[in-house]
Design an enzyme around this catalytic site. Structure first.
Site, short mmCIF file in Angstrom:
data_model
loop_
_atom_site.label_atom_id
_atom_site.label_comp_id
_atom_site.label_asym_id
_atom_site.label_seq_id
_atom_site.Cartn_x
_atom_site.Cartn_y
_atom_site.Cartn_z
N THR A 221 0.86 -1.20 0.00
CA THR A 221 0.00 0.00 0.00
C THR A 221 0.89 1.24 0.00
OG1 THR A 221 -1.81 -1.09 1.13
CG2 THR A 221 -1.59 1.26 1.55
N ARG A 249 -14.54 -6.97 -0.23
CA ARG A 249 -13.88 -6.66 1.06
C ARG A 249 -13.25 -5.25 0.99
NH1 ARG A 249 -8.39 -5.12 2.52
NH2 ARG A 249 -8.07 -5.72 4.68
N VAL A 250 -13.49 -4.48 2.02
CA VAL A 250 -12.90 -3.14 2.07
C VAL A 250 -11.98 -3.07 3.29
CG1 VAL A 250 -13.36 -0.67 2.31
CG2 VAL A 250 -14.88 -2.08 0.91
N GLY A 251 -10.75 -2.60 3.09
CA GLY A 251 -9.79 -2.49 4.19
C GLY A 251 -9.83 -1.11 4.84
N ASP A 252 -8.76 -0.77 5.52
CA ASP A 252 -8.70 0.50 6.26
C ASP A 252 -8.36 1.69 5.37
OD1 ASP A 252 -6.15 -0.76 5.90
OD2 ASP A 252 -5.27 0.74 7.23
N THR A 272 -0.65 1.48 7.00
CA THR A 272 -0.54 0.30 6.13
C THR A 272 -0.44 -0.94 7.00
OG1 THR A 272 0.74 -0.81 4.42
CG2 THR A 272 2.00 0.57 5.93
N GLY A 273 -1.04 -2.02 6.54
CA GLY A 273 -1.00 -3.25 7.34
C GLY A 273 -2.28 -4.04 7.14
N GLY A 275 -5.72 -4.43 7.33
CA GLY A 275 -6.69 -3.36 7.50
C GLY A 275 -7.73 -3.58 8.57
#
Ligand code: ASP
Length: 356
Positions: A221, A249-252, A272-273, A275
């Site tokens: 990211t 799927r939605v991350g952070d 980043t990581g 999420g």
């Protein structure tokens, strides 16, 4: 309000802003309004276990390019927001990172990209989630912020919105990289899931060699935080998301307060990581709140949230870059490595690929 009247008010506002800016410069407070910028290109584990010199040099060059693009904007008096967008576009266009071109895939072999941006001077924010075809998702996020009444637009509607804003669209083959595809194949094999067909328009057979750093668990990211000479902070983040994720799927990264946050009174953060952990802990806002309400320095707040809060949740891993009004930039990560770089007015560029 009548158009002539509002144009007059707008002109007066601009004049006033300019006078205030000149007053600050003339009163010798220029040093207090130093520009600064920090950039990240993801945090992870396995990538750093096998980092060879060529890979290291390639990432070093890419991070330097993005940093100097953002620094050029800021050193010419440009806005933090413009520097963030410009530097992120460089990384989105670079196939080494999992953002824009080079993005990770979902488990169906499709790209679903997320991005967000925030203006610390107004707390205005914009984001897109699950875009498939917009060349620069960060510009779509900025358009949501500036040209819509919303903060987030997701799915096909987000690409349609980007089209209406005149933003470039690209076919699946543009975003495809062999390196990222082989990474997907590895992740799916590990979890016993079927391997999808290669996207249309890319060679049917894998190219002979995976170029750089193919390894499951690599994140990639990208994110930027910046402060301009007017003292405004901004942050932005862009990603292809977790490799082999479920469709939808939605991350952070597009979640304001988790992946991105900026407020002039505290700090600017890009995460980043993994999420899910960053959403559950509202990492970016948590860091800014610790700075604002607990009086922590950004270094203390970032370390506390990453090394204590994120790390205390099983599977919680990643990192952040943080910038404050003193034009100090810090990073913190609990993974083996993080691609990162920073520069402040009058100082040299610092680009770090390996080491803590
Ligand atoms: N945070 C991103 C996500 O969960 C992944 C990453 O940072 O690499 O989608």
């Amino acid at each position: 309000m009548a158009p002539a009247r509002s144009a007059h008010n707008g002109a007066m506002r601009n004049l006033l802003t300019w006078f205030l800016f000149c007053a600050v410069v003339v009163s010798g407070q220029v040093t207090k309004t130093k520009w600064a910028i920090a950039v990240h290109g993801g945090a992870g584990e396995s990538e750093w276990q096998h980092m060879d010199r060529a890979t290291e040099a390639a990432y070093q060059a890419s991070l330097s390019r993005a940093l100097s693009e953002g620094a050029a904007t800021l050193s010419h008096g440009g806005k933090a927001l413009d520097a963030v967008e410009a530097a992120i576009k460089v990384l989105e266009d670079d196939p080494l990172f999992s953002a824009g071109r080079g993005s990770a895939f979902n488990d169906q072999g499709k790209n679903e990209m997320d991005a967000s941006i925030m203006d610390g001077s107004t707390l205005a924010a914009g984001s897109v989630a699950g875009v498939c075809c917009t060349k620069n998702p960060i510009s779509a996020a900025r358009a949501v912020m500036e040209r819509s009444p919303y903060v987030m637009i997701a799915g096909p509607g987000a690409d349609q919105f980007a089209v209406k804003q005149g933003l470039a669209q690209m076919p699946a083959s543009y975003f495809f990289t062999e390196m990222r595809w082989q990474e997907l194949v590895g992740v799916l094999k590990q979890s016993g899931k079927p391997i999808p067909a290669r996207p249309p328009g890319v060679p049917k057979e894998p190219k002979s060699a995976i170029q750089i750093g193919a390894s499951a668990g690599h994140f990639g990211t990208v994110g930027v935080v910046a402060r301009d000479v007017r003292g405004n902070l901004s942050a932005g983040t862009s990603t292809g998301g977790m490799q082999g994720k479920a469709p939808g799927r939605v991350g952070d990264s597009p979640v304001i307060g988790a992946g991105t946050y900026a407020a002039n009174k505290s700090c600017a953060v890009s995460s980043t990581g993994v999420g899910e952990y960053f959403i559950r802990l509202a990492v970016a806002k948590e860091i800014c709140s610790l700075v604002e309400y607990k009086g922590m320095s950004i270094a203390e707040a970032a370390r506390f949230v990453i090394e204590h809060e994120v790390a205390s949740l099983k599977g919680g891993e990643g990192g952040v870059i943080v910038l404050d009004q003193k034009s100090e930039a810090v990073w913190s990560f609990n993974t083996l490595g993080m691609f990162r770089a920073r520069q402040a007015e009058g100082g040299a560029a610092e680009v770090r690929v390996v080491g803590k």
